[in-house]
Design a protein around this motif. Sequence first.
Motif, PDB file in Angstrom:
ATOM      1  N   ALA A  80       0.843  -1.201   0.000  1.00  0.00           N
ATOM      2  CA  ALA A  80       0.000   0.000   0.000  1.00  0.00           C
ATOM      3  C   ALA A  80       0.876   1.248   0.000  1.00  0.00           C
ATOM      4  O   ALA A  80       1.977   1.249   0.535  1.00  0.00           O
ATOM      5  CB  ALA A  80      -0.903   0.006   1.220  1.00  0.00           C
ATOM      6  N   ASN A  81       0.371   2.304  -0.647  1.00  0.00           N
ATOM      7  CA  ASN A  81       1.019   3.600  -0.560  1.00  0.00           C
ATOM      8  C   ASN A  81       0.594   4.245   0.751  1.00  0.00           C
ATOM      9  O   ASN A  81      -0.581   4.536   0.963  1.00  0.00           O
ATOM     10  CB  ASN A  81       0.613   4.485  -1.742  1.00  0.00           C
ATOM     11  N   THR A  82       1.553   4.454   1.636  1.00  0.00           N
ATOM     12  CA  THR A  82       1.234   4.918   2.988  1.00  0.00           C
ATOM     13  C   THR A  82       1.573   6.390   3.167  1.00  0.00           C
ATOM     14  O   THR A  82       2.640   6.849   2.741  1.00  0.00           O
ATOM     15  CB  THR A  82       2.011   4.092   4.026  1.00  0.00           C
ATOM     16  N   VAL A  83       0.653   7.117   3.801  1.00  0.00           N
ATOM     17  CA  VAL A  83       0.889   8.501   4.193  1.00  0.00           C
ATOM     18  C   VAL A  83       0.665   8.598   5.698  1.00  0.00           C
ATOM     19  O   VAL A  83      -0.362   8.166   6.210  1.00  0.00           O
ATOM     20  CB  VAL A  83      -0.072   9.473   3.468  1.00  0.00           C
ATOM     21  N   ALA A 101       9.345  15.985  13.727  1.00  0.00           N
ATOM     22  CA  ALA A 101      10.062  15.364  14.839  1.00  0.00           C
ATOM     23  C   ALA A 101      10.028  13.847  14.755  1.00  0.00           C
ATOM     24  O   ALA A 101      10.984  13.167  15.127  1.00  0.00           O
ATOM     25  CB  ALA A 101       9.462  15.827  16.166  1.00  0.00           C
ATOM     26  N   SER A 102       8.921  13.292  14.258  1.00  0.00           N
ATOM     27  CA  SER A 102       8.764  11.837  14.218  1.00  0.00           C
ATOM     28  C   SER A 102       9.483  11.203  13.042  1.00  0.00           C
ATOM     29  O   SER A 102      10.198  10.213  13.193  1.00  0.00           O
ATOM     30  CB  SER A 102       7.266  11.478  14.158  1.00  0.00           C
ATOM     31  N   ILE A 103       9.286  11.773  11.858  1.00  0.00           N
ATOM     32  CA  ILE A 103       9.812  11.145  10.647  1.00  0.00           C
ATOM     33  C   ILE A 103      11.179  11.708  10.260  1.00  0.00           C
ATOM     34  O   ILE A 103      12.115  10.958   9.991  1.00  0.00           O
ATOM     35  CB  ILE A 103       8.807  11.310   9.489  1.00  0.00           C
ATOM     36  N   ALA A 104      11.299  13.041  10.256  1.00  0.00           N
ATOM     37  CA  ALA A 104      12.578  13.643   9.893  1.00  0.00           C
ATOM     38  C   ALA A 104      13.539  13.701  11.069  1.00  0.00           C
ATOM     39  O   ALA A 104      14.748  13.893  10.885  1.00  0.00           O
ATOM     40  CB  ALA A 104      12.353  15.054   9.343  1.00  0.00           C
ATOM     41  N   ASP A 105      13.010  13.531  12.293  1.00  0.00           N
ATOM     42  CA  ASP A 105      13.835  13.502  13.503  1.00  0.00           C
ATOM     43  C   ASP A 105      14.685  14.775  13.632  1.00  0.00           C
ATOM     44  O   ASP A 105      15.860  14.711  13.991  1.00  0.00           O
ATOM     45  CB  ASP A 105      14.730  12.260  13.507  1.00  0.00           C
ATOM     46  N   ALA A 164       3.418   7.444  19.691  1.00  0.00           N
ATOM     47  CA  ALA A 164       2.746   6.408  18.906  1.00  0.00           C
ATOM     48  C   ALA A 164       3.576   6.027  17.691  1.00  0.00           C
ATOM     49  O   ALA A 164       3.654   4.848  17.315  1.00  0.00           O
ATOM     50  CB  ALA A 164       1.364   6.905  18.473  1.00  0.00           C
ATOM     51  N   PHE A 165       4.208   7.019  17.080  1.00  0.00           N
ATOM     52  CA  PHE A 165       5.025   6.742  15.899  1.00  0.00           C
ATOM     53  C   PHE A 165       6.248   5.897  16.264  1.00  0.00           C
ATOM     54  O   PHE A 165       6.625   4.989  15.512  1.00  0.00           O
ATOM     55  CB  PHE A 165       5.477   8.049  15.246  1.00  0.00           C
ATOM     56  N   GLU A 166       6.850   6.174  17.417  1.00  0.00           N
ATOM     57  CA  GLU A 166       8.016   5.381  17.840  1.00  0.00           C
ATOM     58  C   GLU A 166       7.612   3.937  18.136  1.00  0.00           C
ATOM     59  O   GLU A 166       8.398   3.010  17.907  1.00  0.00           O
ATOM     60  CB  GLU A 166       8.679   6.024  19.057  1.00  0.00           C
ATOM     61  N   ASP A 167       6.393   3.741  18.635  1.00  0.00           N
ATOM     62  CA  ASP A 167       5.899   2.378  18.846  1.00  0.00           C
ATOM     63  C   ASP A 167       5.750   1.670  17.498  1.00  0.00           C
ATOM     64  O   ASP A 167       6.120   0.494  17.356  1.00  0.00           O
ATOM     65  CB  ASP A 167       4.561   2.416  19.579  1.00  0.00           C
ATOM     66  N   MET A 168       5.214   2.368  16.490  1.00  0.00           N
ATOM     67  CA  MET A 168       5.092   1.798  15.150  1.00  0.00           C
ATOM     68  C   MET A 168       6.461   1.475  14.568  1.00  0.00           C
ATOM     69  O   MET A 168       6.651   0.426  13.939  1.00  0.00           O
ATOM     70  CB  MET A 168       4.360   2.781  14.235  1.00  0.00           C
ATOM     71  N   ARG A 169       7.419   2.377  14.785  1.00  0.00           N
ATOM     72  CA  ARG A 169       8.767   2.141  14.268  1.00  0.00           C
ATOM     73  C   ARG A 169       9.384   0.904  14.909  1.00  0.00           C
ATOM     74  O   ARG A 169      10.004   0.084  14.236  1.00  0.00           O
ATOM     75  CB  ARG A 169       9.647   3.372  14.539  1.00  0.00           C
ATOM     76  N   MET A 170       9.207   0.759  16.225  1.00  0.00           N
ATOM     77  CA  MET A 170       9.764  -0.383  16.937  1.00  0.00           C
ATOM     78  C   MET A 170       9.168  -1.692  16.415  1.00  0.00           C
ATOM     79  O   MET A 170       9.853  -2.722  16.333  1.00  0.00           O
ATOM     80  CB  MET A 170       9.480  -0.239  18.436  1.00  0.00           C
ATOM     81  N   LYS A 171       7.892  -1.669  16.017  1.00  0.00           N
ATOM     82  CA  LYS A 171       7.222  -2.871  15.536  1.00  0.00           C
ATOM     83  C   LYS A 171       7.440  -3.122  14.040  1.00  0.00           C
ATOM     84  O   LYS A 171       6.925  -4.101  13.491  1.00  0.00           O
ATOM     85  CB  LYS A 171       5.720  -2.762  15.825  1.00  0.00           C
ATOM     86  N   GLY A 172       8.195  -2.238  13.381  1.00  0.00           N
ATOM     87  CA  GLY A 172       8.501  -2.434  11.973  1.00  0.00           C
ATOM     88  C   GLY A 172       7.401  -2.006  11.028  1.00  0.00           C
ATOM     89  O   GLY A 172       7.363  -2.445   9.878  1.00  0.00           O
ATOM     90  N   PHE A 173       6.504  -1.128  11.486  1.00  0.00           N
ATOM     91  CA  PHE A 173       5.372  -0.711  10.665  1.00  0.00           C
ATOM     92  C   PHE A 173       5.642   0.555   9.860  1.00  0.00           C
ATOM     93  O   PHE A 173       4.782   0.988   9.094  1.00  0.00           O
ATOM     94  CB  PHE A 173       4.136  -0.477  11.541  1.00  0.00           C
ATOM     95  N   VAL A 174       6.794   1.166  10.045  1.00  0.00           N
ATOM     96  CA  VAL A 174       7.084   2.424   9.346  1.00  0.00           C
ATOM     97  C   VAL A 174       7.815   2.133   8.045  1.00  0.00           C
ATOM     98  O   VAL A 174       8.895   1.543   8.047  1.00  0.00           O
ATOM     99  CB  VAL A 174       7.929   3.369  10.224  1.00  0.00           C
ATOM    100  N   GLN A 175       7.219   2.534   6.929  1.00  0.00           N
ATOM    101  CA  GLN A 175       7.820   2.292   5.622  1.00  0.00           C
ATOM    102  C   GLN A 175       8.868   3.347   5.308  1.00  0.00           C
ATOM    103  O   GLN A 175       8.759   4.500   5.731  1.00  0.00           O
ATOM    104  CB  GLN A 175       6.740   2.310   4.536  1.00  0.00           C
ATOM    105  N   LYS A 176       9.872   2.952   4.562  1.00  0.00           N
ATOM    106  CA  LYS A 176      10.894   3.890   4.119  1.00  0.00           C
ATOM    107  C   LYS A 176      10.345   4.754   2.982  1.00  0.00           C
ATOM    108  O   LYS A 176       9.487   4.328   2.221  1.00  0.00           O
ATOM    109  CB  LYS A 176      12.139   3.138   3.643  1.00  0.00           C
ATOM    110  N   ASP A 177      10.856   5.957   2.888  1.00  0.00           N
ATOM    111  CA  ASP A 177      10.462   6.886   1.817  1.00  0.00           C
ATOM    112  C   ASP A 177       8.961   7.112   1.784  1.00  0.00           C
ATOM    113  O   ASP A 177       8.358   7.223   0.719  1.00  0.00           O
ATOM    114  CB  ASP A 177      10.943   6.366   0.453  1.00  0.00           C
TER     115      ASP A 177
END
Length: 242
Positions: free
Chosen positions: A29-32, A186-190, A158-171
């Motif tokens: 899926a294309n994720t936003v 802050a979440s994506i570009a850090d 919430a975003f860091e929890d998603m990142r830890m679980k591998g749910f964050v897609q690259k690009d």
Amino acid sequence: MVLPGDQLTVKIRHVRRLDIDDHVTVAQANTVYVFTGQSSQESGMGMDLYNLSAATRAVWDGADTHLLAVYGFSMVEIVKDNPKTKTIHFGGIKGQAIRTTVMDMTYDTMDKDGNVKTLPLFADTDVRTPKYTFSHPNGLLFAAQFAQIALVVTEKAAFEDMRMKGFVQKDCALAGHSLGEYSALASIADVLAISALVDVVFYRGITVQRAVEHDAQNRSNYAMCAVRSGENVTERTTPVCP
């Protein structure tokens, strides 16, 4: 902005077919990732995930450690209890340091002659002030400075929890509405540490709160709302109808 009854479109892109067993088709899926702005806060927000996720707790606890040291309040406490008042005491070395921080917070304004002046955000606080009380008739989560911290920390956690679980897609694509832009960056570009993030939005929230006059109970004739006009959404400070 998404309203009840709006049609949402999901695009699925075929990646490959795995010729194993039942010929499983793999699609992507294309994720936003979309981050909301002020007015979506509520009591207890983010606390269910706080109790379940180590990554989420790390974000909240990091924010609280900074907020307690610099400003003297706990955001976790405010989110859980939504108190109508919170008093910060300026006694002792720690309290004096917090008072100095409060006194150093300023904003620029322009007088009728076009001259820019720098004024204190807390004009009623000086070196002899023993304490300061924040208040809001509906609870502090409805005061801009606390609402904005609560939202960005909830979203970042919430975003860091998603990142830890591998749910964050690259690009991936990202979007934020108003305050949500800070959460997205802050979440994506850090680009901001959690301490800097809460500093920025606390300052931003106080500035918003000071933009209009409030009575003794911290009420004003204005409220923040999103106005839909065709395909455009704008954020305005709008007079509240009686």
